[in-house]
Scaffold this active site. Structure first.
Site, short mmCIF file in Angstrom:
data_model
loop_
_atom_site.label_atom_id
_atom_site.label_comp_id
_atom_site.label_asym_id
_atom_site.label_seq_id
_atom_site.Cartn_x
_atom_site.Cartn_y
_atom_site.Cartn_z
N GLY B 13 0.78 -1.14 -0.01
CA GLY B 13 -0.20 0.02 -0.11
C GLY B 13 0.86 1.24 -0.14
O GLY B 13 2.09 1.37 0.61
N ASN B 108 5.65 -5.76 5.64
CA ASN B 108 6.25 -7.03 6.14
C ASN B 108 6.16 -7.83 4.99
O ASN B 108 7.16 -8.52 5.20
CB ASN B 108 5.10 -7.71 7.17
N ASP B 138 0.50 0.88 8.61
CA ASP B 138 -0.13 0.06 9.90
C ASP B 138 0.63 0.16 11.06
O ASP B 138 0.53 -0.12 12.19
CB ASP B 138 -0.28 -1.32 9.44
N MET B 180 -8.42 2.38 9.08
CA MET B 180 -7.65 0.89 8.48
C MET B 180 -6.80 0.38 9.52
O MET B 180 -6.25 0.90 10.41
CB MET B 180 -6.54 1.55 7.41
N LEU B 296 -8.61 8.00 1.58
CA LEU B 296 -8.11 9.07 1.92
C LEU B 296 -6.91 9.12 2.91
O LEU B 296 -5.91 10.14 3.12
CB LEU B 296 -9.16 10.12 2.44
N GLN B 297 -7.16 8.36 3.97
CA GLN B 297 -6.09 8.25 5.30
C GLN B 297 -4.73 8.01 4.63
O GLN B 297 -3.73 8.13 5.55
CB GLN B 297 -6.56 7.42 6.10
#
Lengths: 404, 404
Positions: B13, B108, B138, B180, B296-297
């Protein structure tokens, strides 16, 4: 004999700059020696009928400046839509507190409230100056070049799509972003200002000013996906079919009929999800993602147009000046006078109240799924300074060795 | 004989600062006279096996700086999770192009890819230096104080909740924001940094590190709503029941059973909508709104932590330094050395690859629905400078005349 008391309140959905207008009224009113008290009503007209009033004369100018820069109605807001009887209650409280000037910061409904209160005051021969101060992210007030709150929300939407486009380019697929605006597509159209390079998204924009056809939509998405290998789409929550029925409702009815349950329409991700499901099912595209910008687009802290801030402050200041030095009630309006400059005027309440502006035809492309350069010229100066920009690596391919 | 060629790629991501790390590698590598070419692979490991390589040596430093400040992977990304055979393909291409150093910017999965490629190079006695550069919103990489990309996403979440709280205070009701993070709750917990005054939201925070019970959730919401007249809730998309089954799946199963249709789980507003439906149905609260922050985040342009930008650049630069002056492969890690300062070290790939960090117990309050001051101390410096602040009017009630 004058009481020197004025009252200000905020109604409808909050914006990023609505407190600039509040500060504009309070700080400008304090400059007039005839003003003895500036009251605020909590939660709009409901606060008036409940007599929930606060004395803003006791607030420091320092804190008013800080509140001005804080998004969302500092006095609280309301969704109450006053009818004739409700307005009579408002009038009763204003009269009891000897309020001589009433300022209401809000959109279409609020302007209609001010109109009715103004008429009742005249009928009762009570000298009450009534001023409506514009505010709405929907940009749907007639008689205004644009409305305070819209530029900052438009900036959020443009930035959101600029980022979503970059994300989608990095991990290709279909992206659907649903934007607020039930009747006017201005805010959805702002997505186009997030586009820089010719193959950037949003590739398709669906506005409530045009009839939405699911079949045509799927064809458009398919063609775009085949051309670019990806597709970024901006959709207004207000899109509707030829009969005027919102697509959200149509799709939801299907779900309700199947599920015997409730599907929420406003403040939910339902429309984005349902459009994504259609794309997956009918076009067989795997990576399809939907976002609903929801409350972020009107209340995200830290994404604001400096032009919007200045103008929101000025409509508040001008409202007081019109009330003090003018001889009639009205609605403050923004007029564009240059590229880019504005001035303000006081429109008759009847000219604004209860009317809805939608996007002018010259702003919408012939295809109906894009905006024109006229719209880009219209919106760009409103977004303000310091707009973030997106850059790309320039292609310089390395010759393949293994696979020839 | 040295080819002087190095290769860099980006996986997983995107983040707001992942191109800072790319620019860090390219610009730092160019300072070494032994480096003849800096290649980039398009769309991560997939670009390597497809030989889709670009020559970043031909890019200007000016444009690299502009791309560095642009969010989302400039080289493109991929969701491919390479197995042993896939890694052999990667290795084949690296060897064919005489790549001597391989840099992979990712989370990861990417670290595990680097580990396998490194082992295969050693087994083949091929001198390939393999460096993993950390990146994930994350914040779930072990051995790191935090990971590049997380601070900017956390800043977005904190600002979003600060705004959502103001909106909710203005028009009271229940607000659910879904964030998320499937296994680690760091990003959801960042919502707490949007809180200023004691009665501000988020009032409740639900993390994947604690078991979620729908009954307890409804009790919590009810108690908060009764106390404050409103309730702002932050929910991780990864919340799950005692068996580990995600709530999104559990609720969706119900809907699927009723509707005989498909309900999408990732990249949709389903979880927020379903929790809102429960609150409406079981608690009888009328105004309940759900937002899913979605893409968006991680890709909103214009909301970035300057601390994050600097550190993301530095992990790229340090990666090259470790490769040039060190004698082993590894994963670059951020270590906190002060309040606030950091340094970098190279961890063995085995220490990071395929492992998942979750929130430490000391960061979660005893109630399980809030964070501790230790977490606030941990996160605040990462959010960077210029965080927007929220201000309120101070109460000064006007005496009621009409209703006594």
């Amino acid at each position: 004999m004058s009481s020197g008391k004025i009252l200000v309140a905020q109604g409808g959905g909050p914006t990023a700059v609505i407190n600039q207008s509040l500060a504009g009224v309070v700080l400008e009113a304090r400059r007039f020696r005839d003003v003895t008290r500036v009251y605020g009503a909590l939660h709009g007209v409901r606060g008036i009928v409940n007599e929930d009033l606060v004395d803003l004369t006791r607030e420091t100018s320092q804190n008013l400046e800080l509140v001005a820069a804080t998004p969302s109605s500092a006095l609280g807001s309301t969704r109450d839509k006053p009818d004739q009887a409700y307005c009579a209650e408002i009038f009763k409280v204003l009269r009891a507190h000897e309020i001589e000037q009433f300022y209401y910061i809000g959109g279409n409904d609020s302007s209609d409230t001010v109109r009715i209160v103004s008429e009742q005051a005249q009928a009762a021969n009570y000298a009450l100056r009534c001023i409506h101060i514009p505010k709405t992210i929907d940009n749907d007030l007639v008689g205004n070049d644009h409305t305070p709150g819209f530029p900052s929300a438009a900036r959020f939407v443009a930035q959101a799509f600029a980022g979503a486009n970059l994300d989608n380019a990095s991990l290709p697929g279909v992206y659907v972003g649903v934007v607020m605006g039930r009747h006017a597509g201005f805010l959805t159209a702002a997505a186009a200002l997030g586009k820089k390079f010719p193959d950037d998204g949003p590739h398709l924009i669906y506005l409530p000013e045009r009839v939405f056809s699911l079949e045509q939509f799927l064809q458009d998405v398919k063609a775009t996906y085949e051309r670019y290998g990806r597709c970024v789409i901006a959709v207004s929550e207000g899109i509707h079919d030829a009969s005027g029925e919102p697509i959200a409702t149509l799709l939801a009815k299907e779900v309700e009929r199947d599920a015997h349950g409730n599907v929420q329409l406003s403040g939910t991700g339902a429309l984005a999800d349902l459009l994504c499901d259609e794309i997956k099912a009918k076009l067989g595209i795997k990576r399809v993602r939907g976002d609903t910008f929801g409350y972020l687009q009107r209340s995200f802290i830290g994404c604001v147009s400096d032009v919007d801030q200045r103008e929101a402050r000025e409509v508040g200041e001008k409202a007081v000046q019109f009330a003090m030095w003018g001889d009639r009630d009205g609605s403050v309006a923004i007029k564009r006078t240059g590229f880019y400059s504005v001035d303000y005027e006081l429109l008759p309440l009847q000219a604004v109240a209860g009317k809805t502006r939608v996007m002018e035809d010259e702003f919408i492309s012939a295809s109906g799924t894009d905006v024109t350069d006229a719209f880009r010229m219209y919106l760009r100066p409103l977004l303000g300074s310091g707009m973030p920009d997106a850059f790309r690596l320039r292609p310089a391919p390395v010759e393949k060795i293994l696979k020839r």
